[in-house]
Design an enzyme around this catalytic site. Structure first.
Site, PDB file in Angstrom:
ATOM      1  N   LYS A 173       0.838  -1.213   0.000  1.00 47.64           N
ATOM      2  CA  LYS A 173       0.000   0.000   0.000  1.00 47.64           C
ATOM      3  C   LYS A 173       0.870   1.259   0.000  1.00 47.64           C
ATOM      4  O   LYS A 173       1.941   1.264   0.587  1.00 47.64           O
ATOM      5  CB  LYS A 173      -0.890   0.002   1.240  1.00 47.64           C
ATOM      6  CG  LYS A 173      -1.832  -1.203   1.321  1.00 47.64           C
ATOM      7  CD  LYS A 173      -2.550  -1.248   2.653  1.00 47.64           C
ATOM      8  CE  LYS A 173      -1.611  -1.511   3.800  1.00 47.64           C
ATOM      9  NZ  LYS A 173      -2.301  -1.752   5.086  1.00 47.64           N
ATOM     10  N   THR A 206      -6.759   9.598   8.695  1.00 44.87           N
ATOM     11  CA  THR A 206      -6.551   8.343   7.958  1.00 44.87           C
ATOM     12  C   THR A 206      -6.397   7.167   8.927  1.00 44.87           C
ATOM     13  O   THR A 206      -5.768   6.159   8.605  1.00 44.87           O
ATOM     14  CB  THR A 206      -5.302   8.426   7.054  1.00 44.87           C
ATOM     15  OG1 THR A 206      -4.194   8.835   7.866  1.00 44.87           O
ATOM     16  CG2 THR A 206      -5.494   9.393   5.908  1.00 44.87           C
ATOM     17  N   GLY A 208      -7.031   3.864  10.552  1.00 43.08           N
ATOM     18  CA  GLY A 208      -7.747   2.638  10.183  1.00 43.08           C
ATOM     19  C   GLY A 208      -7.898   2.400   8.695  1.00 43.08           C
ATOM     20  O   GLY A 208      -8.619   1.480   8.285  1.00 43.08           O
ATOM     21  N   THR A 209      -7.179   3.167   7.877  1.00 47.01           N
ATOM     22  CA  THR A 209      -7.297   2.971   6.417  1.00 47.01           C
ATOM     23  C   THR A 209      -6.860   1.559   6.011  1.00 47.01           C
ATOM     24  O   THR A 209      -7.496   0.926   5.174  1.00 47.01           O
ATOM     25  CB  THR A 209      -6.449   3.998   5.638  1.00 47.01           C
ATOM     26  OG1 THR A 209      -5.146   4.029   6.216  1.00 47.01           O
ATOM     27  CG2 THR A 209      -7.063   5.378   5.647  1.00 47.01           C
ATOM     28  N   GLY A 210      -5.766   1.092   6.623  1.00 41.97           N
ATOM     29  CA  GLY A 210      -5.233  -0.230   6.256  1.00 41.97           C
ATOM     30  C   GLY A 210      -6.188  -1.357   6.642  1.00 41.97           C
ATOM     31  O   GLY A 210      -6.396  -2.299   5.876  1.00 41.97           O
ATOM     32  N   CYS A 211      -6.779  -1.242   7.841  1.00 45.32           N
ATOM     33  CA  CYS A 211      -7.728  -2.267   8.306  1.00 45.32           C
ATOM     34  C   CYS A 211      -8.930  -2.303   7.356  1.00 45.32           C
ATOM     35  O   CYS A 211      -9.371  -3.383   6.930  1.00 45.32           O
ATOM     36  CB  CYS A 211      -8.228  -1.943   9.717  1.00 45.32           C
ATOM     37  SG  CYS A 211      -6.914  -1.698  10.914  1.00 45.32           S
TER      38      CYS A 211
HETATM   39  N1  LIG Z   1      -4.113  10.482   2.086  1.00 44.46           N
HETATM   40  C1  LIG Z   1      -4.547   9.484   1.328  1.00 44.46           C
HETATM   41  N2  LIG Z   1      -5.225   9.733   0.180  1.00 44.46           N
HETATM   42  C2  LIG Z   1      -5.667   8.720  -0.601  1.00 44.46           C
HETATM   43  N3  LIG Z   1      -5.473   7.417  -0.306  1.00 44.46           N
HETATM   44  C3  LIG Z   1      -4.793   7.109   0.808  1.00 44.46           C
HETATM   45  C4  LIG Z   1      -4.295   8.102   1.694  1.00 44.46           C
HETATM   46  N4  LIG Z   1      -3.684   7.496   2.748  1.00 44.46           N
HETATM   47  C5  LIG Z   1      -3.812   6.174   2.530  1.00 44.46           C
HETATM   48  N5  LIG Z   1      -4.455   5.917   1.362  1.00 44.46           N
HETATM   49  C6  LIG Z   1      -4.833   4.609   0.820  1.00 44.46           C
HETATM   50  O1  LIG Z   1      -5.405   3.882   1.914  1.00 44.46           O
HETATM   51  C7  LIG Z   1      -5.035   2.498   1.852  1.00 44.46           C
HETATM   52  C8  LIG Z   1      -4.297   2.136   3.131  1.00 44.46           C
HETATM   53  O2  LIG Z   1      -2.961   2.568   3.027  1.00 44.46           O
HETATM   54  P1  LIG Z   1      -1.967   2.883   4.214  1.00 44.46           P
HETATM   55  O3  LIG Z   1      -0.594   2.730   3.652  1.00 44.46           O
HETATM   56  O4  LIG Z   1      -2.312   4.211   4.821  1.00 44.46           O
HETATM   57  O5  LIG Z   1      -2.328   1.732   5.262  1.00 44.46           O
HETATM   58  P2  LIG Z   1      -1.911   1.555   6.775  1.00 44.46           P
HETATM   59  O6  LIG Z   1      -0.710   2.370   7.098  1.00 44.46           O
HETATM   60  O7  LIG Z   1      -1.810   0.097   7.013  1.00 44.46           O
HETATM   61  O8  LIG Z   1      -3.169   2.144   7.582  1.00 44.46           O
HETATM   62  P3  LIG Z   1      -3.526   2.074   9.174  1.00 44.46           P
HETATM   63  O9  LIG Z   1      -2.264   1.646   9.895  1.00 44.46           O
HETATM   64  O10 LIG Z   1      -4.009   3.432   9.560  1.00 44.46           O
HETATM   65  O11 LIG Z   1      -4.638   1.085   9.314  1.00 44.46           O
HETATM   66  C9  LIG Z   1      -4.225   2.347   0.566  1.00 44.46           C
HETATM   67  O12 LIG Z   1      -5.090   1.989  -0.490  1.00 44.46           O
HETATM   68  C10 LIG Z   1      -3.649   3.756   0.331  1.00 44.46           C
HETATM   69  O13 LIG Z   1      -3.355   3.993  -1.023  1.00 44.46           O
HETATM   70  C1  LIG Z   2      -6.559  -2.582  17.188  1.00 43.93           C
HETATM   71  C2  LIG Z   2      -5.847  -1.945  16.060  1.00 43.93           C
HETATM   72  N1  LIG Z   2      -5.566  -2.667  14.956  1.00 43.93           N
HETATM   73  C3  LIG Z   2      -4.918  -2.104  13.912  1.00 43.93           C
HETATM   74  C4  LIG Z   2      -4.533  -0.768  13.952  1.00 43.93           C
HETATM   75  C5  LIG Z   2      -3.783  -0.158  12.785  1.00 43.93           C
HETATM   76  O1  LIG Z   2      -4.470   0.844  12.197  1.00 43.93           O
HETATM   77  C6  LIG Z   2      -4.856  -0.036  15.125  1.00 43.93           C
HETATM   78  N2  LIG Z   2      -4.525   1.289  15.243  1.00 43.93           N
HETATM   79  N3  LIG Z   2      -5.510  -0.641  16.150  1.00 43.93           N
END
Ligand SMILES: Nc1ncnc2c1ncn2[C@@H]1O[C@H](COP(=O)(O)OP(=O)(O)OP(=O)(O)O)[C@@H](O)[C@H]1O
Ligand SMILES: Cc1ncc(CO)c(N)n1
Length: 272
Positions: A173, A206, A208-211
């Site tokens: 990502k 942003t 929880g975007t990854g979850c």
């Molecule tokens: N500012 C942004 N604008 C558009 N898309 C974004 C942005 N930030 C993240 N994304 C998208 O969101 C998704 C999650 O990416 P990210 O790399 O932020 O995950 P993450 O770090 O695991 O998230 P988290 O730890 O908050 O759950 C990907 O599809 C990424 O392209």
């Molecule tokens: C419980 C939990 N899982 C995953 C993440 C990563 O976004 C978080 N901040 N908290």
């Protein structure tokens, strides 16, 4: 109705972890279930405390689902330690759950550790070879591969290396990359690379975007979609969720899990 299980931590603030996963499953019309690995006391300002469950408690929750309800797809999020990872991998093997999405959660946006460093080798040894899709962000992919990732080429090289660990499909990502105008995710299915690029939204919200992103992939796999289509939908879903600002909390706020459905309803209404 298709069923999806999340094996992950609880975020009391409601933006990440099992809360994000269950909201996402619901939005995509998949029946959501959970096995808790840890309780976090967390809000938009950070993670204030982590209370891991015993491996036995995690096993019992998965067993309760496996013995009765079953799951069409499973995702893992925060797993916290090697004991929980080993227990989860054994349960996944026992129930033959192959539609597995592993989001290798390591560190929360505020810097708190959600996975003990000594558990990384357990993740590589027991879980990655079982997964259908893995969805690391850039720092997680760097830890797993030992590489520095800056360009799209670096993402492709890292994805190849993770595929060599036995992962069938790797999505790296782009949320953390340096590009100020775009966010690009790279998928490698063992043969081809695909890139998913969207406009980067300037926001601090942003959390929880990854979850949420990996929960969409899980829900779509549960419904029988192919991996490419599932990732495409995840990118569309998360873009809508980030765009539709909620302004909740004083720190890094959650995204709007309802935004994707709301946008599609609005599109449908204008079409009529
Ligand atoms: N500012 C942004 N604008 C558009 N898309 C974004 C942005 N930030 C993240 N994304 C998208 O969101 C998704 C999650 O990416 P990210 O790399 O932020 O995950 P993450 O770090 O695991 O998230 P988290 O730890 O908050 O759950 C990907 O599809 C990424 O392209
Ligand atoms: C419980 C939990 N899982 C995953 C993440 C990563 O976004 C978080 N901040 N908290």
């Amino acid at each position: 109705m298709k069923k999806a299980l999340t094996i992950a931590g609880s975020d009391s603030g409601g933006g990440a972890g099992i809360q994000a996963d269950l909201k996402t499953f619901q939005e995509l019309e998949v029946f959501g279930m959970s096995a808790l690995t840890a309780v976090t006391a967390q809000n938009t300002l950070g993670v204030h405390a982590v209370y891991p469950m015993s491996a036995e408690a995690v096993i019992k929750q998965i067993e309760a689902i496996g013995e009765d309800i079953g799951a069409d797809a499973v995702k893992t999020g925060m797993l916290f330690n090697a004991e929980i990872i080993e227990a989860v991998a054994a349960q996944l093997k026992f129930y033959g759950w192959e539609n597995l999405v592993v989001d290798p959660v390591m560190i929360a946006k505020g810097g708190a550790s959600l996975l003990q460093m000594e558990a990384i080798s357990a993740l590589k040894k027991y879980l990655l070879p079982r997964s259908k899709v893995i969805t690391p962000n850039i720092p997680e992919a760097e830890v797993l591969t030992g590489m520095v990732i800056q360009s799209i080429q670096d993402k492709q090289d890292a994805a190849k290396r993770l595929h060599d660990y036995g992962v069938k499909n790797v999505v790296i990502k782009g949320g953390h990359d340096e590009n100020e105008s775009e966010s690009t995710d790279v998928l490698f299915d063992g043969k081809e690379f695909f890139t998913f690029t969207s406009q980067r939204i300037e926001t601090k919200n942003t959390h929880g975007t990854g979850c949420t992103f990996s929960a969409v992939i899980t829900a779509e796999l549960a419904k029988g979609a192919a991996v490419y289509e599932s990732v495409l939908k995840a990118k569309d879903f998360i873009q809508a969720a980030i765009e539709d600002q909620l302004g909740i909390g004083q720190g890094h706020g959650p995204t709007n899990h309802w935004a994707y459905r709301k946008r599609n309803i609005a599109r449908e209404l204008t079409r009529l």
